[in-house]
Design an enzyme around this catalytic site. Sequence first.
Site, PDB file in Angstrom:
ATOM      1  N   LYS A  80     147.633 -37.796 -51.861  1.00  0.00           N
ATOM      2  CA  LYS A  80     146.594 -38.651 -51.268  1.00  0.00           C
ATOM      3  C   LYS A  80     145.790 -39.328 -52.368  1.00  0.00           C
ATOM      4  CE  LYS A  80     142.939 -38.397 -47.743  1.00  0.00           C
ATOM      5  NZ  LYS A  80     142.224 -37.512 -46.797  1.00  0.00           N
ATOM      6  N   SER A 130     142.132 -38.874 -42.069  1.00  0.00           N
ATOM      7  CA  SER A 130     142.252 -39.889 -43.091  1.00  0.00           C
ATOM      8  C   SER A 130     143.501 -39.759 -43.969  1.00  0.00           C
ATOM      9  CB  SER A 130     141.016 -39.856 -43.986  1.00  0.00           C
ATOM     10  OG  SER A 130     140.925 -38.639 -44.701  1.00  0.00           O
ATOM     11  N   SER A 139     141.146 -34.312 -41.371  1.00  0.00           N
ATOM     12  CA  SER A 139     141.920 -35.373 -42.022  1.00  0.00           C
ATOM     13  C   SER A 139     143.344 -34.991 -42.387  1.00  0.00           C
ATOM     14  CB  SER A 139     141.198 -35.851 -43.282  1.00  0.00           C
ATOM     15  OG  SER A 139     140.023 -36.524 -42.923  1.00  0.00           O
TER      16      SER A 139
END
Lengths: 480, 100
Positions: free
Chosen positions: A67, A142, A165
């Site tokens: 990420k 996210s 997330s």
Amino acid sequence: MMRMYLDKPFVEWTTEEREKYLMEQYKAMLEAEKRLNAFITLRSVEEIEKEFHVASGPLKGLLLPVKDNISTKGILTTCASKMLSNYKPPYNAHVVDVLLRVGAVVVGKTNMDEFAMGNTGETSFYGPTRNPWDIDRVPGGSSSGSAVAVAWRGLMALGSDTGGSIRQPAGYTGILGLKPTYGMVSRYGLVSYAESLEQIGPLARYSRDLAMLYYYLTEPDERDITMANGVERKMMREKLMRIAMDEVDRQRAMEDTIIAYPSRLVDEADESIQNKFYDALEFLRELGCYIEDVDADFLRASLAAYYIIAMVEASSNLARYDGSNYGYRIDAYTYWDMVGRSRIDGFGEEVKRRIIMGGFASSKGYEGRYYIRSLKVRRWIKNNLLNILSRYRFLALPTSPVMPPKLGEVAGPEGYVQDIYTVIPNLTGHPAISIPIGFVEGLPLGIQFIGRYYDEPGLILLARVLEGKLYDPNNVPGGD
Amino acid sequence: MKELDKKYILKIMRLVMIEEDPGKYIEDIDKILNLFNELDSFEENVKDLPPLYHPLEQPGMLRPDIINQCKIEINEVTTNISDGYVSSPPIRGVKKFKEP
């Protein structure tokens, strides 16, 4: 055959397979980038091959999507924000260093909601990520790109979980996502959004791979002073390795386990989600689990408390982005103009909204009503949840109350309600997992289990038990 | 949103250095405040509880503050460096510091 390498977990791959399937993995990631916008930075074949040949260790041959809020030395780490669009960290996050040391290669940096603020994957400065099961729908956020990369013929990825997330996009894309107990994974090198809520965690296709990746993530690090110490870590890591090596009795693993579910809260999910949720619980009952309804109406306070705390912490953490030292800058005649204009142009709307509201909720005169009260509510929720988890091993909830919305369908504060089930363990620090439980109208959905502190092995074991029964880890979007 | 809150939000926007047209935020801020205000109904349950700042309430173990290569490495990715300092535009309206 394109999917040969997905037929079994990575931990079972032979040395020859690890070399043979390297480029297959890379091609899949390239497709995930082009078709689904899963990556902000995808590294070149030459870089990947070069690092593969010098790598050694148990994860050699794994191409790992990371990420874009996890620092990678010399590789852009943008947090999907214009503000950090030119930022290359001078150091690796602890988890990246550990994984490189055991042979993994970072294949690229995945798309995400800007600074992890969002639950659809749409607030990225680099455009929305698309759900591989229906490209007109969101993949959740996210950690949108990490989830999509795994769902689209990937193996494992790193995400971060502040209010769901990891779990929510895992649910929307039909893979496994684990939010660790607070303090089990070093946050050194994670770009902070809300430090008392967030943890780095793994996403994976197979439960044994999840156990293996998580085993390495939990390596201690003295640079993060919030890391939990004690014997729990050592015991947990031993159990994780046993799951990864398949040294557990899968048939009897869940016998006599007592699982609670709060039916009044589950009632708020879409009917199709409720049906699948109860089917999954029924399956666990048939395996020998005891399933009981509990009163947990205190959890209704979670969403508001979470958003207040997250926004206050965000407002403080993002004060560092002023255009002075690094990141995006608009030059101006005065210092204050430079800072103001850089922040207005550098941050997206959702980030600015949260900074403003965080500043408001913690300001003199309003602090007691909002911020302090939310922290008291947090203690109340934690006390009550501890009480439930002293009687039951897991608390089950749907991962999301709704199916993945269409792109652009839900924006801003109206979408916050999607987090209603996932924010709970972030407030209290408990571990939680999202496990796929099938499809509704071609879209995957997940069930979430919240566990006792340090019982991540128990949560992964649940996934191990359900794997191949309620979901097929070898199932990929787009067929082939 | 009450008029007081609107004015206050404007003040907050100045403080957090995001001073732009508040008009585009007002509607969303209203929705967020409605969410925040849901906690009012839980006041009776929590009024006597101490705040929980950190989920596990562990004592923070401070580590020694050792100067390392980090500053040098950060400066390597920083533009606008001169003599080891980050250069930025002047702060107008502040009296210039005079050497004693």
